[in-house]
Design a protein around this motif. Structure first.
Motif, PDB file in Angstrom:
ATOM      1  N   THR A  71      -9.717  13.697  -5.474  1.00 31.85           N
ATOM      2  CA  THR A  71      -8.667  13.587  -6.488  1.00 31.85           C
ATOM      3  C   THR A  71      -8.625  12.222  -7.174  1.00 31.85           C
ATOM      4  OG1 THR A  71      -7.013  12.871  -4.861  1.00 31.85           O
ATOM      5  CG2 THR A  71      -7.197  15.246  -5.276  1.00 31.85           C
ATOM      6  N   GLU A  72      -9.276  11.235  -6.608  1.00 32.20           N
ATOM      7  CA  GLU A  72      -9.216   9.892  -7.175  1.00 32.20           C
ATOM      8  C   GLU A  72      -9.921   9.860  -8.531  1.00 32.20           C
ATOM      9  OE1 GLU A  72      -9.796   6.786  -3.910  1.00 32.20           O
ATOM     10  OE2 GLU A  72     -10.476   8.655  -2.979  1.00 32.20           O
ATOM     11  N   LEU A  73      -9.342   9.112  -9.468  1.00 33.59           N
ATOM     12  CA  LEU A  73      -9.907   9.042 -10.813  1.00 33.59           C
ATOM     13  C   LEU A  73     -11.190   8.226 -10.859  1.00 33.59           C
ATOM     14  CD1 LEU A  73      -6.732   8.627 -13.050  1.00 33.59           C
ATOM     15  CD2 LEU A  73      -8.035  10.697 -12.524  1.00 33.59           C
ATOM     16  N   CYS A  74     -11.337   7.292  -9.928  1.00 32.67           N
ATOM     17  CA  CYS A  74     -12.565   6.509  -9.863  1.00 32.67           C
ATOM     18  C   CYS A  74     -12.904   6.276  -8.396  1.00 32.67           C
ATOM     19  CB  CYS A  74     -12.416   5.185 -10.610  1.00 32.67           C
ATOM     20  SG  CYS A  74     -11.078   4.152 -10.024  1.00 32.67           S
ATOM     21  N   ASP A  75     -14.159   5.947  -8.148  1.00 28.13           N
ATOM     22  CA  ASP A  75     -14.582   5.672  -6.777  1.00 28.13           C
ATOM     23  C   ASP A  75     -13.742   4.543  -6.191  1.00 28.13           C
ATOM     24  OD1 ASP A  75     -16.534   7.581  -7.043  1.00 28.13           O
ATOM     25  OD2 ASP A  75     -18.156   6.145  -7.415  1.00 28.13           O
ATOM     26  N   ASP A  76     -13.336   4.705  -4.966  1.00 27.60           N
ATOM     27  CA  ASP A  76     -12.601   3.676  -4.232  1.00 27.60           C
ATOM     28  C   ASP A  76     -11.221   3.361  -4.804  1.00 27.60           C
ATOM     29  OD1 ASP A  76     -14.703   3.407  -2.404  1.00 27.60           O
ATOM     30  OD2 ASP A  76     -15.699   1.918  -3.669  1.00 27.60           O
ATOM     31  N   GLU A  77     -10.618   4.287  -5.553  1.00 24.08           N
ATOM     32  CA  GLU A  77      -9.292   4.037  -6.134  1.00 24.08           C
ATOM     33  C   GLU A  77      -8.256   3.724  -5.053  1.00 24.08           C
ATOM     34  OE1 GLU A  77      -6.089   6.044  -9.218  1.00 24.08           O
ATOM     35  OE2 GLU A  77      -7.596   7.334  -8.300  1.00 24.08           O
ATOM     36  N   LEU A  78      -8.253   4.498  -3.978  1.00 25.01           N
ATOM     37  CA  LEU A  78      -7.291   4.270  -2.898  1.00 25.01           C
ATOM     38  C   LEU A  78      -7.583   2.945  -2.199  1.00 25.01           C
ATOM     39  CD1 LEU A  78      -4.865   5.342  -1.341  1.00 25.01           C
ATOM     40  CD2 LEU A  78      -6.458   6.552   0.159  1.00 25.01           C
ATOM     41  N   PHE A  79      -8.853   2.644  -1.967  1.00 18.83           N
ATOM     42  CA  PHE A  79      -9.244   1.382  -1.336  1.00 18.83           C
ATOM     43  C   PHE A  79      -8.778   0.194  -2.169  1.00 18.83           C
ATOM     44  CE2 PHE A  79     -12.201  -2.159  -0.917  1.00 18.83           C
ATOM     45  CZ  PHE A  79     -12.126  -2.399   0.449  1.00 18.83           C
ATOM     46  N   VAL A  80      -8.986   0.253  -3.469  1.00 19.50           N
ATOM     47  CA  VAL A  80      -8.589  -0.848  -4.356  1.00 19.50           C
ATOM     48  C   VAL A  80      -7.073  -1.013  -4.357  1.00 19.50           C
ATOM     49  CG1 VAL A  80      -8.550  -1.620  -6.765  1.00 19.50           C
ATOM     50  CG2 VAL A  80     -10.668  -0.710  -5.783  1.00 19.50           C
ATOM     51  N   ALA A  81      -6.338   0.091  -4.463  1.00 23.36           N
ATOM     52  CA  ALA A  81      -4.869   0.015  -4.472  1.00 23.36           C
ATOM     53  C   ALA A  81      -4.348  -0.585  -3.166  1.00 23.36           C
ATOM     54  CB  ALA A  81      -4.276   1.401  -4.706  1.00 23.36           C
ATOM     55  N   ALA A  82      -4.877  -0.128  -2.035  1.00 23.40           N
ATOM     56  CA  ALA A  82      -4.429  -0.635  -0.735  1.00 23.40           C
ATOM     57  C   ALA A  82      -4.817  -2.103  -0.566  1.00 23.40           C
ATOM     58  CB  ALA A  82      -5.021   0.202   0.391  1.00 23.40           C
ATOM     59  N   SER A  83      -6.013  -2.476  -0.989  1.00 26.92           N
ATOM     60  CA  SER A  83      -6.466  -3.870  -0.875  1.00 26.92           C
ATOM     61  C   SER A  83      -5.584  -4.797  -1.696  1.00 26.92           C
ATOM     62  CB  SER A  83      -7.915  -4.005  -1.324  1.00 26.92           C
ATOM     63  OG  SER A  83      -8.758  -3.259  -0.492  1.00 26.92           O
ATOM     64  N   GLU A  84      -5.254  -4.392  -2.921  1.00 21.69           N
ATOM     65  CA  GLU A  84      -4.394  -5.215  -3.772  1.00 21.69           C
ATOM     66  C   GLU A  84      -2.995  -5.340  -3.166  1.00 21.69           C
ATOM     67  OE1 GLU A  84      -4.748  -3.328  -7.584  1.00 21.69           O
ATOM     68  OE2 GLU A  84      -6.660  -4.330  -8.004  1.00 21.69           O
ATOM     69  N   ALA A  85      -2.491  -4.255  -2.580  1.00 24.73           N
ATOM     70  CA  ALA A  85      -1.181  -4.301  -1.930  1.00 24.73           C
ATOM     71  C   ALA A  85      -1.206  -5.258  -0.747  1.00 24.73           C
ATOM     72  CB  ALA A  85      -0.761  -2.903  -1.473  1.00 24.73           C
ATOM     73  N   LEU A  86      -2.252  -5.184   0.058  1.00 27.28           N
ATOM     74  CA  LEU A  86      -2.352  -6.065   1.221  1.00 27.28           C
ATOM     75  C   LEU A  86      -2.457  -7.531   0.808  1.00 27.28           C
ATOM     76  CD1 LEU A  86      -4.627  -3.865   3.467  1.00 27.28           C
ATOM     77  CD2 LEU A  86      -2.246  -4.495   3.920  1.00 27.28           C
ATOM     78  N   MET A  87      -3.184  -7.812  -0.273  1.00 28.34           N
ATOM     79  CA  MET A  87      -3.279  -9.198  -0.759  1.00 28.34           C
ATOM     80  C   MET A  87      -1.917  -9.678  -1.256  1.00 28.34           C
ATOM     81  SD  MET A  87      -7.013  -9.582  -2.556  1.00 28.34           S
ATOM     82  CE  MET A  87      -6.919  -8.122  -3.579  1.00 28.34           C
ATOM     83  N   THR A  88      -1.175  -8.801  -1.923  1.00 23.41           N
ATOM     84  CA  THR A  88       0.160  -9.155  -2.411  1.00 23.41           C
ATOM     85  C   THR A  88       1.095  -9.429  -1.239  1.00 23.41           C
ATOM     86  OG1 THR A  88      -0.149  -7.854  -4.419  1.00 23.41           O
ATOM     87  CG2 THR A  88       2.126  -8.344  -3.783  1.00 23.41           C
ATOM     88  N   ILE A  89       1.045  -8.565  -0.233  1.00 21.02           N
ATOM     89  CA  ILE A  89       1.881  -8.750   0.959  1.00 21.02           C
ATOM     90  C   ILE A  89       1.533 -10.057   1.647  1.00 21.02           C
ATOM     91  CG2 ILE A  89       2.331  -7.844   3.274  1.00 21.02           C
ATOM     92  CD1 ILE A  89       1.921  -4.995   2.009  1.00 21.02           C
ATOM     93  N   PHE A  90       0.246 -10.330   1.800  1.00 17.09           N
ATOM     94  CA  PHE A  90      -0.181 -11.573   2.451  1.00 17.09           C
ATOM     95  C   PHE A  90       0.293 -12.788   1.667  1.00 17.09           C
ATOM     96  CE2 PHE A  90      -3.132 -15.113   2.856  1.00 17.09           C
ATOM     97  CZ  PHE A  90      -3.005 -15.369   4.211  1.00 17.09           C
ATOM     98  N   ALA A  91       0.095 -12.771   0.354  1.00 18.53           N
ATOM     99  CA  ALA A  91       0.485 -13.919  -0.468  1.00 18.53           C
ATOM    100  C   ALA A  91       1.986 -14.154  -0.410  1.00 18.53           C
ATOM    101  CB  ALA A  91       0.036 -13.704  -1.904  1.00 18.53           C
ATOM    102  N   ALA A  92       2.757 -13.086  -0.414  1.00 18.47           N
ATOM    103  CA  ALA A  92       4.215 -13.219  -0.388  1.00 18.47           C
ATOM    104  C   ALA A  92       4.716 -13.728   0.959  1.00 18.47           C
ATOM    105  CB  ALA A  92       4.859 -11.880  -0.709  1.00 18.47           C
ATOM    106  N   ASN A  93       3.955 -13.500   2.019  1.00 17.01           N
ATOM    107  CA  ASN A  93       4.384 -13.888   3.360  1.00 17.01           C
ATOM    108  C   ASN A  93       3.589 -15.042   3.946  1.00 17.01           C
ATOM    109  OD1 ASN A  93       6.492 -11.848   3.880  1.00 17.01           O
ATOM    110  ND2 ASN A  93       4.811 -10.449   3.489  1.00 17.01           N
ATOM    111  N   SER A  94       2.776 -15.657   3.139  1.00 20.16           N
ATOM    112  CA  SER A  94       1.963 -16.773   3.613  1.00 20.16           C
ATOM    113  C   SER A  94       2.843 -17.979   3.906  1.00 20.16           C
ATOM    114  CB  SER A  94       0.924 -17.150   2.548  1.00 20.16           C
ATOM    115  OG  SER A  94       0.281 -18.354   2.887  1.00 20.16           O
ATOM    116  N   PRO A  95       2.584 -18.662   5.014  1.00 18.49           N
ATOM    117  CA  PRO A  95       3.373 -19.860   5.307  1.00 18.49           C
ATOM    118  C   PRO A  95       3.140 -20.967   4.287  1.00 18.49           C
ATOM    119  CG  PRO A  95       1.593 -19.594   6.898  1.00 18.49           C
ATOM    120  CD  PRO A  95       1.609 -18.359   6.036  1.00 18.49           C
ATOM    121  N   ASN A  96       2.080 -20.859   3.501  1.00 15.89           N
ATOM    122  CA  ASN A  96       1.780 -21.865   2.480  1.00 15.89           C
ATOM    123  C   ASN A  96       2.371 -21.525   1.120  1.00 15.89           C
ATOM    124  OD1 ASN A  96       0.256 -23.384   4.312  1.00 15.89           O
ATOM    125  ND2 ASN A  96      -1.508 -22.074   3.969  1.00 15.89           N
ATOM    126  N   ASN A  97       3.111 -20.430   1.024  1.00 18.86           N
ATOM    127  CA  ASN A  97       3.705 -20.016  -0.241  1.00 18.86           C
ATOM    128  C   ASN A  97       4.883 -20.941  -0.547  1.00 18.86           C
ATOM    129  OD1 ASN A  97       4.963 -18.788  -2.382  1.00 18.86           O
ATOM    130  ND2 ASN A  97       4.950 -16.740  -1.496  1.00 18.86           N
TER     131      ASN A  97
END
Length: 111
Positions: A71-97
């Motif tokens: 069902t994904e519109l492009c290869d790895d669509e779910l992987f990319v969405a999850a990876s971007e979410a995880l990077m956002t979560i990490f950046a928002a919770n980084s002790p260096n933020n």
């Protein structure tokens, strides 16, 4: 497999004042248990930052087992969405933020 749906986390669907394909896709999948949701719909909810506490772990589970449903519109669509979410979560919770303000944290220390 996740049995909760988006409504279990966010609450009932509230109809917006306009219509779009994104809104229709979200509305159509609002009450669908995540374990039964398509990869495309799951990636959509992740990109829209809905219920990350259940959508991101479900995406990671599917990626880990190599679940593809075509069902994904492009290869790895779910992987990319999850990876971007995880990077956002990490950046928002980084002790260096510098934006993250916690008593006694790095942002409160004298320079």
């Amino acid at each position: 497999m996740e049995i909760r749906c988006i409504a279990d986390i966010i609450g009932p669907w509230i109809e917006p004042d306009f219509e779009s394909s994104l809104i229709a896709r979200c509305r159509d999948n609002w009450l669908v248990p995540l374990g039964e949701m398509s990869n495309y719909a799951l990636a959509t909810f992740i990109r829209q930052q809905f219920a990350w506490e259940i959508t991101v772990p479900e995406a990671r589970r599917r990626i880990a087992i190599g679940f593809l449903d075509g069902t994904e519109l492009c290869d790895d669509e779910l992987f990319v969405a999850a990876s971007e979410a995880l990077m956002t979560i990490f950046a928002a919770n980084s002790p260096n933020n510098p934006i993250r303000r916690t008593p006694g944290g790095a942002a409160d220390r004298p320079r």
